[in-house]
Write a protein that holds these residues in place. Structure first.
Motif, mmCIF file in Angstrom:
data_model
loop_
_atom_site.group_PDB
_atom_site.id
_atom_site.type_symbol
_atom_site.label_atom_id
_atom_site.label_comp_id
_atom_site.label_asym_id
_atom_site.label_seq_id
_atom_site.Cartn_x
_atom_site.Cartn_y
_atom_site.Cartn_z
ATOM 1 N N ASP B 1 0.866 -1.304 -0.023
ATOM 2 C CA ASP B 1 -0.046 -0.061 0.150
ATOM 3 C C ASP B 1 0.805 1.180 0.137
ATOM 4 N N THR B 2 0.678 2.288 -0.912
ATOM 5 C CA THR B 2 1.412 3.463 -1.123
ATOM 6 C C THR B 2 1.008 4.313 -0.080
ATOM 7 N N ALA B 3 1.775 4.907 0.795
ATOM 8 C CA ALA B 3 1.755 5.820 1.612
ATOM 9 C C ALA B 3 1.058 7.179 1.252
ATOM 10 N N VAL B 4 1.932 7.756 0.510
ATOM 11 C CA VAL B 4 1.676 9.044 -0.113
ATOM 12 C C VAL B 4 1.665 8.633 -1.730
ATOM 13 N N SER B 5 0.545 9.147 -2.242
ATOM 14 C CA SER B 5 0.628 8.595 -3.668
ATOM 15 C C SER B 5 0.160 9.905 -4.448
ATOM 16 N N GLN B 6 0.839 10.240 -5.532
ATOM 17 C CA GLN B 6 0.524 11.485 -6.437
ATOM 18 C C GLN B 6 0.323 10.933 -7.743
ATOM 19 N N THR B 7 -0.387 11.920 -8.282
ATOM 20 C CA THR B 7 -0.504 11.688 -9.716
ATOM 21 C C THR B 7 -0.763 12.957 -10.749
ATOM 22 N N PRO B 8 -0.302 13.198 -11.828
ATOM 23 C CA PRO B 8 0.240 11.923 -12.564
ATOM 24 C C PRO B 8 1.985 11.805 -12.139
ATOM 25 N N GLU B 24 -2.506 11.864 -2.593
ATOM 26 C CA GLU B 24 -3.452 11.216 -1.246
ATOM 27 C C GLU B 24 -2.376 10.509 -0.503
ATOM 28 N N GLN B 25 -2.657 10.878 1.032
ATOM 29 C CA GLN B 25 -2.110 10.114 1.871
ATOM 30 C C GLN B 25 -3.276 8.991 2.747
ATOM 31 N N ASN B 26 -2.667 8.039 2.927
ATOM 32 C CA ASN B 26 -3.393 6.946 3.742
ATOM 33 C C ASN B 26 -2.872 6.495 5.163
ATOM 34 N N LEU B 27 -2.122 7.255 5.601
ATOM 35 C CA LEU B 27 -1.173 7.446 7.021
ATOM 36 C C LEU B 27 -2.189 8.097 8.028
ATOM 37 N N GLY B 28 -3.158 8.608 7.821
ATOM 38 C CA GLY B 28 -4.015 9.472 8.831
ATOM 39 C C GLY B 28 -3.207 10.671 9.347
ATOM 40 N N ASP B 70 -10.092 17.261 2.103
ATOM 41 C CA ASP B 70 -10.098 16.689 3.250
ATOM 42 C C ASP B 70 -8.568 16.335 3.660
ATOM 43 N N LYS B 71 -8.365 16.000 4.784
ATOM 44 C CA LYS B 71 -7.046 15.887 5.343
ATOM 45 C C LYS B 71 -6.418 15.084 4.798
ATOM 46 N N ALA B 72 -6.987 14.120 4.030
ATOM 47 C CA ALA B 72 -6.073 12.945 3.239
ATOM 48 C C ALA B 72 -5.678 13.498 1.957
ATOM 49 N N CYS B 91 4.672 15.787 -2.980
ATOM 50 C CA CYS B 91 3.685 16.184 -2.083
ATOM 51 C C CYS B 91 4.278 15.118 -0.928
ATOM 52 N N ALA B 92 4.048 15.719 0.283
ATOM 53 C CA ALA B 92 4.415 15.029 1.715
ATOM 54 C C ALA B 92 3.452 15.112 2.869
ATOM 55 N N SER B 93 3.573 14.264 3.650
ATOM 56 C CA SER B 93 2.772 14.390 4.835
ATOM 57 C C SER B 93 3.321 14.145 6.009
ATOM 58 N N SER B 94 3.002 14.479 7.371
ATOM 59 C CA SER B 94 3.399 14.298 8.503
ATOM 60 C C SER B 94 2.353 14.385 9.720
ATOM 61 N N PRO B 95 2.740 13.742 10.805
ATOM 62 C CA PRO B 95 1.615 13.768 11.839
ATOM 63 C C PRO B 95 1.844 15.143 12.465
#
Lengths: 113, 115
Positions: B1-8, B24-28, B70-72, B91-95
């Motif tokens: 499962d990809t944690a942070v996915s960007q397209t294209p 999109e990120q699925n890490l919450g 939304d936050k994801a 794109c990046a994400s962090s808690p």
């Protein structure tokens, strides 16, 4: 002005040797510093974080030091392998009120068999 | 499962066009970012969103408009593309933390080429 400087020239070493990469910063007072690895065509991947009250941090073959007096961090890879070849980026928190990571320009490491 | 996915992954377009990059990120995680990496590999922050709210805007031209439904998700829309916009966008994400910023999780990047 604020700067985060890493060696722009590639570092070439032989397999089995220790690679040492340098990160120097100016006009920052970071509470912590991070190191990332970036492979071609990929996003940076987090490796290690070291806080200002820590002199040294280790993770497997990786070691990071942080000298807030010299305003410098050193990143070591012991027993280097060709698979360690990549660009290594240091990052630290900027001085603004909200935390944001500011990255250095990165150093490319090439490990030859 | 990809944690942070960007397209294209790749985007080639003409000057003056409008384009979007999705992330999109699925890490919450609560915080998401856009970074730009230029041809010299310098990685510079553009925007940061915390739970759909814009936190950081690093003097980016207003042709760049981030949107967080939304936050994801954090999308980047670019109007009237210019040659100088050619770069890799990450794109990046962090808690969310109240202390020092924790590590960032990056997507694999979108290589934008403006012709």
């Amino acid at each position: 002005s604020q700067k985060i400087e890493q060696n722009s020239e590639a570092l070439n070493i032989q397999e089995g040797k220790t690679a040492t990469l340098t990160c120097n910063y100016t006009n920052y007072s970071p509470a912590y510093l991070q190191w990332y690895r970036q492979d071609p065509g990929r996003g940076p991947v987090f490796l290690l974080l070291i806080r200002e009250n820590e002199k040294e941090k280790r993770k497997e073959r990786l070691k990071v030091t942080f000298d807030t007096t010299l305003k410098q961090s050193l990143f070591h890879i012991t027993a280097s392998q060709p698979a360690d070849s990549a660009t290594y980026l240091c990052a630290l928190e900027g001085n603004t009120g909200f935390q944001k990571l500011v990255f250095g320009t990165g150093t490319r490491l090439l490990v030859s068999p | 499962d990809t944690a942070v996915s960007q397209t294209p992954k790749y985007l080639v377009t003409q000057m003056g066009n409008d384009k979007s990059i999705k992330c999109e990120q699925n890490l919450g995680h609560d915080t998401m970012y856009w970074y730009k990496q230029d041809s010299k590999k310098f990685l510079k922050i553009m925007f940061s969103y915390n739970n759909k709210e814009l936190i950081i805007n690093e003097t980016v031209p207003n042709r760049f408009s981030p949107k967080s439904p939304d936050k994801a998700h954090l999308n980047l829309h670019i109007n009237s593309l210019e040659l100088g916009d050619s770069a890799v966008y990450f794109c990046a994400s962090s808690p969310l933390t109240t202390g020092p910023r924790e590590k960032l999780f990056f997507g694999s990047g979108t290589q934008l080429s403006v012709l």
